[in-house]
Write an enzyme that holds these catalytic residues in place. Structure first.
Site, PDB file in Angstrom:
ATOM      1  N   LYS A 188      39.521 -38.814 -26.480  1.00  0.00           N
ATOM      2  CA  LYS A 188      39.695 -39.945 -27.389  1.00  0.00           C
ATOM      3  C   LYS A 188      40.720 -39.628 -28.471  1.00  0.00           C
ATOM      4  CE  LYS A 188      37.386 -43.285 -27.157  1.00  0.00           C
ATOM      5  NZ  LYS A 188      37.573 -44.550 -26.395  1.00  0.00           N
TER       6      LYS A 188
ATOM      7  N   ASN B  65      28.272 -42.654 -35.940  1.00  0.00           N
ATOM      8  CA  ASN B  65      27.305 -42.880 -34.866  1.00  0.00           C
ATOM      9  C   ASN B  65      26.690 -44.272 -35.007  1.00  0.00           C
ATOM     10  OD1 ASN B  65      27.807 -40.123 -34.666  1.00  0.00           O
ATOM     11  ND2 ASN B  65      25.697 -39.637 -34.115  1.00  0.00           N
ATOM     12  N   LEU B  66      26.748 -45.052 -33.928  1.00  0.00           N
ATOM     13  CA  LEU B  66      26.285 -46.431 -33.980  1.00  0.00           C
ATOM     14  C   LEU B  66      24.846 -46.564 -33.493  1.00  0.00           C
ATOM     15  CD1 LEU B  66      29.429 -48.234 -32.528  1.00  0.00           C
ATOM     16  CD2 LEU B  66      28.900 -47.703 -34.919  1.00  0.00           C
TER      17      LEU B  66
ATOM     18  N   TYR C 194      34.914 -35.234 -24.283  1.00  0.00           N
ATOM     19  CA  TYR C 194      34.987 -36.641 -24.689  1.00  0.00           C
ATOM     20  C   TYR C 194      35.808 -36.801 -25.962  1.00  0.00           C
ATOM     21  CZ  TYR C 194      33.345 -41.062 -26.685  1.00  0.00           C
ATOM     22  OH  TYR C 194      33.277 -42.313 -27.258  1.00  0.00           O
TER      23      TYR C 194
END
Length: 347
Positions: A144, A169-170, A140
């Site tokens: 990106k 990190n959300l 991943y």
């Protein structure tokens, strides 16, 4: 860019977790014509579908949030899928921007998973290429990160006005609480809330708790995206975060206390911790476009826990939907309510 007024804006992943907040912040900054494409109508993994998105919606600005993501478990189970879908979506979005030729701004949102596993902390944008990412996140993260190279190359050769942002990190209300694909904060909240409800004697947590993470409240991240859309036009990537890290062991205890769970915590050390440390240098975002996170972690956790508990109460009462996402229709200035194309962001 002086104003968003009158601009036609497409937000891929606009119905997802981060996307809903981004659309609200764009409205707050004067936007009105915002469209969140549905994956069933515009499959970004298909080049022709992506071309049709540009030709039918004729955007002035495109913000690319759509992603196929998950926590450590989902990354371990889907490395090929995560690489392919994120790479394909990004390739098509950027190259069709070139062919379209009329974008005033292309905003690409990347991931902290792209940083090297053992990069010195806090992560500075300049260290992005100083090593290989943490193995479970590498497919991943590399997909990106490749979009950064593509955006820079396309800016240089074709004049595509792309910028690249890297959020921490959300977390926040409306996050993904699915036990198979959620990230650390919603996964922990779900475990403790259900353990308290079911009076379970213990809760199992992955790893040793020694890893650290930086967490950014999603509404703050959305403000960063909006500010960058307006005020940033550089080739270099920019971190979005708080600049503060917390050990997972401390985070687990904080959530346990806030939920009010009094049972035991069992650490399953046979399962991975992920990247050892992850925190960002956030000076560039402040210097370039004035972004500074405002939400304290504890306050953000309280809001997220309250939202999840409210969603469980509504589900028990037969309400369909998720508390915290039900008000997105009002910000979708074009197009109907949709399901998320992204499950956004990070391990």
């Amino acid at each position: 860019m002086e104003s968003l007024a009158g601009k036609k804006i497409v937000v891929t992943g606009g119905s997802g977790f981060l996307g809903g907040f981004v659309m609200k912040r764009l409205l707050a900054h004067g936007a009105s014509g915002i469209f969140a494409p549905r994956s069933c109508d515009y499959n970004l993994c298909d080049r022709a579908e992506t071309e049709r998105l540009y030709t039918e919606r004729t955007p002035d600005i495109l913000i690319h949030l759509a992603a196929r993501v998950g926590g450590i478990g989902a990354n371990r189970q889907n490395p090929g899928r995560f690489f392919f879908e994120n790479m394909a979506m990004g390739l098509h979005v950027v190259d069709e921007a070139r062919r379209y030729g009329r974008l005033e701004k292309l905003v690409i949102v990347g991931t902290t998973c792209s940083y090297p596993k053992h990069a010195p902390t806090p992560f500075r944008e300049e260290s992005l290429w100083d090593g290989y990412p943490e193995e479970t996140n590498a497919p991943y993260g590399i997909a990106k990160k490749a979009l950064l190279v593509m955006a820079q190359g396309y800016r240089e050769q074709y004049g595509v006005p792309g910028i690249y942002l890297i959020p921490a990190n959300l977390y926040g209300p409306g996050d993904n609480f699915d036990p198979e694909s959620s990230h650390v904060i919603p996964a922990l909240i779900r475990k403790f809330v259900l353990a308290k409800k079911n009076r379970s004697p213990s809760v199992e947590v992955w790893g040793t708790g020694s890893a650290s993470r930086e967490f950014l409240y999603a509404e703050d991240a959305a403000e960063g995206v909006a500010l960058a859309t307006l005020h940033y036009d550089g080739m270099a990537p920019v971190n979005l975060g708080t600049g503060k890290e917390i050990r997972i062991r401390e985070l687990v205890e904080e959530i346990r206390v806030l939920v009010g769970y009094e049972g035991d915590i069992v650490w399953n050390t046979s399962l991975p911790d992920g990247q050892p440390r992850r925190t960002l240098d956030v000076q560039k975002a402040f210097q370039e476009f004035g972004f500074q996170a405002k939400t304290d972690l504890r306050a953000g956790l309280v809001k997220t826990i309250d939202c999840y508990q409210e969603s469980l109460s509504k589900k028990a009462a037969g309400w369909q939907g998720f508390a915290g996402l039900g008000d997105l229709t009002e910000v979708r200035m074009a197009g109907p309510a949709t399901r998320p194309q992204d499950k956004s962001h990070e391990t």
